[in-house]
Design an enzyme around this catalytic site. Sequence first.
Site, short mmCIF file in Angstrom:
data_model
loop_
_atom_site.label_atom_id
_atom_site.label_comp_id
_atom_site.label_asym_id
_atom_site.label_seq_id
_atom_site.Cartn_x
_atom_site.Cartn_y
_atom_site.Cartn_z
CD GLU A 37 -2.84 -1.17 2.42
OE1 GLU A 37 -4.06 -1.36 2.23
OE2 GLU A 37 -2.35 -1.01 3.55
CD GLU A 65 -4.68 -5.83 2.39
OE1 GLU A 65 -5.47 -5.06 2.98
OE2 GLU A 65 -3.46 -5.85 2.60
#
Length: 531
Positions: free
Chosen positions: A163, A237
């Site tokens: 991320e 995710e």
Amino acid sequence: MRMSRLEGLRANSSQFTLERKPFRVLGGSIHYFRVPRAHWEDRLLKMKACGLNTLTTYVPWNLHEPERGVFNFEDQLDIEAYLRLAASLGLWVILRPGPYICAEWDLGGLPSWLLRDENMKLRTTYPGFTGAVDAFFDQLVGRVVPHQYSQGGPIIAVQVENEYGSYAEDTEYMPFVKEALLSRGIAELLLTSDNKDGLKLGGVKGAIETINFQRLNPNDIKYLDEIQPQKPRMVMEYWSGWFDLWGNLHHVYSAEDMIPVVTDILKLDMSINLYMFHGGTNFGFMNGAFAVGIPAPKPMVTSYDYDAPLSEAGDYTSKYHLLRNLFSHYHTQALPEPPPLRERRAYLPVVIQQHLSLWDSLQFTDKPFKSERPVNMENLPVNNRNGQSYGYTLYETTITSGGVLNSKNNIRDRALVFVDRHFVGVLDYKTQELALPDGKGRRTLSLLAENCGRVNYGKSLDVQRKGLVGDVELNKQPLRDFIIHSLDMKPGFVNRFVSFYISLFTFPPCFCFSVIKSACIGFHPADYLPA
């Protein structure tokens, strides 16, 4: 998985291929460091029986290198054993080695000793950081390379950082991490992982971008297609639940809300990874903290149940059964039967028969450190000059009057305040002033500072030092001349007083660390991860 290996996972068209045949990743996250090793096989068998074909896991740098240059890949941290187990059960693996992992884990998995450098710039090409990453990857990557698909192992893809688009402080950083992996022998497909907003800045040339979310927004998928045309689409995710913060309610994301989203993702011919499939536990002091959009950080709770399809205890949930039914339609053969639940026992209540006060425990700490000014945990000259990572730090100094004690917001994260060993109050982010009683002569002021967990996500990673991070004032005068005790609650510290008291008399192996009146923190050496 004993098949002829010609070509691993590829992303050369709108669909993944494995051995040049269409392949859909049906993945789930289970972190080996959050599940007792004795339960690894049980959890992975339950994953397989749910219809998943791929295991994903992070790698926590702070556990594998607790002190600079001291590495631990044994027992609970034996990642190679975890990879071999996955392979033996017929599961592929997507490895997410960081170095930053977020994961609601202390400092996003980065070792606290990095913060001893006052100029440290985490997740950048700052030499002090990249040098440490190189040293860690030298140890880690060499261990996982033999477990790659191309070498007969289960690893079909490796994620570059985590991320980074939500951090994006250094345009040279992601290429550095990618090259650090490739130069050490990583040869499988590379991925990155970001939420929709992070996609703009989180990618790196040569790695396929994947997206993270809980609610499906067609515009987000359209955007992913625009920046990455004719490439496979994957939700790295898919948040099956959410983490819990201290003082808040347990998060629940109902199966009725989740299953339609997963169904739609699969109908779009996308790959998916359930984060989490089984959450497990934040053992010891490993919980992270949340600080986005709130005035002060809130620590994660010990449980990482996450309202996942498999509960923290490894029990099946309605999500599990509904997902199993859904995923069964994407297999040509019947799924294996779910393993039976493990036998449970009802234990009698534990009665605390002995306790050890804070003050009596000091004889079992390492030699205290004297300093004119406060020193934060990470910069204490303990643990072979790696500083203190977790637990409690006791700061003591002499005062000659009462008055107003002001933390100047320099306490991380909270401190119990004592005068001559009598409790007088608590200082934290919200309460920064405390009235100290008047008294005669010289008295000892004690501040027991607690590290409640370092922030694991956001822009404040560089300032996650704990303990006293600056001056504390009494009547507007900064306190000086401290004696500082490190109570890091590591096995060595606990075992010293356990051994001492066992030598005096026999009692049940349950001790209490009494800090005030009847408020106790129970612990046992087995509850803590290896130092």
